[in-house]
Design a protein around this motif. Structure first.
Motif, PDB file in Angstrom:
ATOM      1  N   ALA A   7      -0.616 -38.178 -44.307  1.00  0.00           N
ATOM      2  CA  ALA A   7       0.300 -38.634 -45.348  1.00  0.00           C
ATOM      3  C   ALA A   7      -0.435 -39.496 -46.372  1.00  0.00           C
ATOM      4  N   GLY A   8      -1.337 -40.348 -45.884  1.00  0.00           N
ATOM      5  CA  GLY A   8      -2.095 -41.195 -46.797  1.00  0.00           C
ATOM      6  C   GLY A   8      -3.008 -40.381 -47.701  1.00  0.00           C
ATOM      7  N   ALA A   9      -3.694 -39.394 -47.112  1.00  0.00           N
ATOM      8  CA  ALA A   9      -4.586 -38.543 -47.901  1.00  0.00           C
ATOM      9  C   ALA A   9      -3.795 -37.711 -48.912  1.00  0.00           C
ATOM     10  N   SER A  10      -2.657 -37.213 -48.492  1.00  0.00           N
ATOM     11  CA  SER A  10      -1.817 -36.418 -49.398  1.00  0.00           C
ATOM     12  C   SER A  10      -1.324 -37.255 -50.569  1.00  0.00           C
ATOM     13  N   ASP A  11      -0.973 -38.513 -50.304  1.00  0.00           N
ATOM     14  CA  ASP A  11      -0.522 -39.396 -51.389  1.00  0.00           C
ATOM     15  C   ASP A  11      -1.642 -39.613 -52.413  1.00  0.00           C
ATOM     16  N   THR A  12      -2.871 -39.770 -51.916  1.00  0.00           N
ATOM     17  CA  THR A  12      -4.005 -39.953 -52.819  1.00  0.00           C
ATOM     18  C   THR A  12      -4.211 -38.702 -53.683  1.00  0.00           C
ATOM     19  N   ILE A  13      -4.124 -37.522 -53.048  1.00  0.00           N
ATOM     20  CA  ILE A  13      -4.271 -36.269 -53.795  1.00  0.00           C
ATOM     21  C   ILE A  13      -3.169 -36.144 -54.841  1.00  0.00           C
ATOM     22  N   THR A  14      -1.938 -36.469 -54.442  1.00  0.00           N
ATOM     23  CA  THR A  14      -0.803 -36.375 -55.369  1.00  0.00           C
ATOM     24  C   THR A  14      -1.021 -37.244 -56.594  1.00  0.00           C
ATOM     25  N   SER A  15      -1.351 -38.494 -56.377  1.00  0.00           N
ATOM     26  CA  SER A  15      -1.516 -39.417 -57.501  1.00  0.00           C
ATOM     27  C   SER A  15      -2.691 -39.016 -58.388  1.00  0.00           C
ATOM     28  N   SER A  66       4.681 -27.702 -58.649  1.00  0.00           N
ATOM     29  CA  SER A  66       6.058 -27.294 -58.911  1.00  0.00           C
ATOM     30  C   SER A  66       6.581 -28.081 -60.105  1.00  0.00           C
ATOM     31  N   GLY A  67       7.081 -27.365 -61.100  1.00  0.00           N
ATOM     32  CA  GLY A  67       7.637 -28.028 -62.268  1.00  0.00           C
ATOM     33  C   GLY A  67       6.644 -28.895 -63.016  1.00  0.00           C
ATOM     34  N   GLY A  68       5.378 -28.482 -62.979  1.00  0.00           N
ATOM     35  CA  GLY A  68       4.360 -29.245 -63.699  1.00  0.00           C
ATOM     36  C   GLY A  68       3.824 -30.443 -62.947  1.00  0.00           C
ATOM     37  N   LYS A  69       4.274 -30.670 -61.725  1.00  0.00           N
ATOM     38  CA  LYS A  69       3.813 -31.790 -60.911  1.00  0.00           C
ATOM     39  C   LYS A  69       3.144 -31.274 -59.639  1.00  0.00           C
ATOM     40  N   TRP A  70       2.102 -31.973 -59.226  1.00  0.00           N
ATOM     41  CA  TRP A  70       1.362 -31.592 -58.032  1.00  0.00           C
ATOM     42  C   TRP A  70       1.718 -32.488 -56.861  1.00  0.00           C
ATOM     43  N   PHE A 101      -8.823 -23.025 -42.500  1.00  0.00           N
ATOM     44  CA  PHE A 101      -7.824 -23.069 -41.436  1.00  0.00           C
ATOM     45  C   PHE A 101      -6.440 -23.392 -41.998  1.00  0.00           C
ATOM     46  N   VAL A 102      -6.382 -24.260 -43.015  1.00  0.00           N
ATOM     47  CA  VAL A 102      -5.104 -24.582 -43.663  1.00  0.00           C
ATOM     48  C   VAL A 102      -4.509 -23.336 -44.298  1.00  0.00           C
ATOM     49  N   TRP A 103      -5.345 -22.578 -45.009  1.00  0.00           N
ATOM     50  CA  TRP A 103      -4.845 -21.349 -45.646  1.00  0.00           C
ATOM     51  C   TRP A 103      -4.413 -20.333 -44.595  1.00  0.00           C
ATOM     52  N   ASP A 104      -5.133 -20.263 -43.488  1.00  0.00           N
ATOM     53  CA  ASP A 104      -4.734 -19.352 -42.411  1.00  0.00           C
ATOM     54  C   ASP A 104      -3.339 -19.677 -41.889  1.00  0.00           C
ATOM     55  N   GLU A 105      -3.026 -20.947 -41.868  1.00  0.00           N
ATOM     56  CA  GLU A 105      -1.725 -21.373 -41.342  1.00  0.00           C
ATOM     57  C   GLU A 105      -0.602 -21.214 -42.364  1.00  0.00           C
ATOM     58  N   GLY A 106      -0.964 -20.859 -43.589  1.00  0.00           N
ATOM     59  CA  GLY A 106       0.045 -20.691 -44.635  1.00  0.00           C
ATOM     60  C   GLY A 106       0.254 -21.921 -45.488  1.00  0.00           C
ATOM     61  N   GLY A 107      -0.622 -22.917 -45.334  1.00  0.00           N
ATOM     62  CA  GLY A 107      -0.519 -24.125 -46.139  1.00  0.00           C
ATOM     63  C   GLY A 107      -1.501 -24.123 -47.288  1.00  0.00           C
ATOM     64  N   ASP A 108      -1.610 -25.265 -47.977  1.00  0.00           N
ATOM     65  CA  ASP A 108      -2.576 -25.422 -49.059  1.00  0.00           C
ATOM     66  C   ASP A 108      -2.933 -26.898 -49.175  1.00  0.00           C
ATOM     67  N   LEU A 109      -4.013 -27.174 -49.881  1.00  0.00           N
ATOM     68  CA  LEU A 109      -4.452 -28.556 -50.054  1.00  0.00           C
ATOM     69  C   LEU A 109      -3.514 -29.311 -50.982  1.00  0.00           C
ATOM     70  N   ALA A 110      -2.915 -28.592 -51.912  1.00  0.00           N
ATOM     71  CA  ALA A 110      -1.947 -29.169 -52.838  1.00  0.00           C
ATOM     72  C   ALA A 110      -1.153 -28.027 -53.455  1.00  0.00           C
TER      73      ALA A 110
END
Length: 422
Positions: A408-416, A215-219, A203-212
């Motif tokens: 936002a919390g889940a995204s921060d965990t994925i980022t780190s 850019s510039g070597g950083k996720w 569903f995320v991909w359908d909406e044009g988003g992604d899990l992560a």
């Protein structure tokens, strides 16, 4: 078909060209008559004994100078075994690996680069969900082998009773309306566990988003994007039309067994799940159908996570040319058209979808496979799955917590997590 998401580690900083050394003249690597012995590792359930025998016979007839020795490997513990093989001087010549595992092996340079052979291998029609994770840092290491993905498995008798025509379900809106119509008289319109994050990903991909995104070597984690939040909102709407648990995934309890034990009209699973349903409730034999997960518009099916395998060649493999010949045959049109119907898999390229037209479940998979994706292509993704903040996020939203804050919390965990190895 099980989805491969084992946490594997790449090893050995080695590189080799496609036309690297081939020790065909080495007596220890030759069969009788000077034939090159080619060692190949394929995984359990990749091929049947019948298909393996047919392929080996056909391959060796077409290439009498090569003696293909296929060894079937178990998925349990394969990560450590492949890592050790890549670090040795006695690696097999061809290895089957899960499509999302290629980056972990390619990271240290232990795989042969096939970038110059993509066109020759029919790469213009490869399924993106196999081809994209088979590439790493702009180079193609994994060659698409076969795919599988989720579809909707439905009870034809319950659809008929409710007056719902599965063939008329073309969009998400159609799907929601049909599920509401099914969700009456003791019937569960759909059984969708709260933590089926592979379905949410579609569903995320359908909406044009992604899990992560990178850019510039950083996720950066993407669950808090507007697109991903819309996807979670749709997931919540669909999940609410059944009685699926909000705090567990499709394996707890096994959703096929839930469907077998009650009046459940739909589940989202690989087609093989239908056999499990029938095994647990023989009365449902002949009463199960399939259709692709619907998309946002009638002309495009929903996006799906592509499971499956790629074929790789270790950089230290002794028979590089012969390994390429083997891969070209097994992933080419002739053998893909035999493999797909024999094993109920989706062929590795979109132009071969007609090969499984006679199998309703696999045909539905093939339609969805054209919109297939893989998880973010980084060796660190395995660490994200180990923590799985996506599941926790989904449960938080479904139990009434603030969606934006949880995302936002889940995204921060994925980022780190993704940047911890950079």
């Amino acid at each position: 078909m099980k989805y491969r998401s084992l946490a594997l580690l790449g090893a050995l900083a080695l590189s080799a060209g496609l036309t690297g050394c081939s020790s065909s003249d080495d007596a220890s690597d030759s069969a009788g008559g000077g034939r090159t012995v080619l060692d190949v590792w394929l995984m359990r359930d990749s091929v049947s004994a019948e298909f393996q025998k047919e392929f080996e016979t056909g391959f060796e007839k077409a290439h009498p100078d090569i003696d293909a020795k296929i060894q079937i490997q178990e998925w349990d513990g394969i990560g450590e075994k492949v890592t050790a093989a890549l670090a040795s001087n006695d690696a097999p010549d061809v290895i089957e690996v899960g499509n999302t595992q290629v980056a972990q092996y390619a990271q240290s340079g232990g795989l042969t680069d096939f970038s110059g052979k993509v066109s020759d291998l029919g790469g213009d029609a490869w399924l993106k969900g196999l081809a994209e994770p088979g590439a790493y840092e702009g180079k193609q290491y994994g060659i698409p082998y076969y795919a599988a993905n989720r579809v909707v498995i439905y009870r034809t008798d319950l659809f008929e009773k409710a007056g719902v025509d599965a063939a008329a379900i073309k969009t998400r809106e159609d799907w929601i309306a049909a599920t509401k119509q099914l969700n009456k008289g003791g019937t569960q319109g759909i059984y969708l566990p709260g933590q089926n994050w592979y379905v949410l990903s579609g569903f995320v991909w359908d909406e044009g988003g992604d899990l992560a995104t990178e850019s510039g070597g950083k996720w950066k984690g993407g669950l808090d994007s507007p697109e991903a939040l819309r996807a979670m909102d749709f997931y919540q709407s669909l999940q609410a039309l059944g009685k699926g648990p909000k705090d567990s995934d499709e394996a707890q309890p096994p959703q096929a067994e839930v469907m077998a034990g009650g009046e459940v009209a739909q589940i989202i699973a690989v087609p093989g799940g239908a056999k499990v349903v029938e095994e647990h409730n023989p009365e449902l034999k002949g009463k199960l159908g399939f259709f692709p997960i619907p998309g946002k518009t009638a002309g495009t099916p929903g996006s799906v996570f592509t499971g499956g395998s790629d074929l790789v060649v270790p950089a230290v493999a002794k028979h590089q040319d012969e390994a390429y010949t083997f891969i070209k045959e097994l992933t080419g049109d002739t053998w893909q058209r035999k493999l797909a119907p024999a094993m109920s898999y989706v062929p590795n390229r979109t132009t071969l979808a007609d090969a499984v037209a006679a199998d309703p479940g696999t045909a539905a998979m093939a339609v969805g496979a054209a919109q297939g994706h893989a998880t973010p292509n980084t060796p660190q993704w395995a660490a994200v799955e180990a923590k799985n903040p996506i599941k926790e996020y989904m449960t938080a939203v479904l139990t009434g917590q603030d969606a934006a804050k949880a995302a936002a919390g889940a995204s921060d965990t994925i980022t780190s997590t993704l940047n911890s190895g950079s």
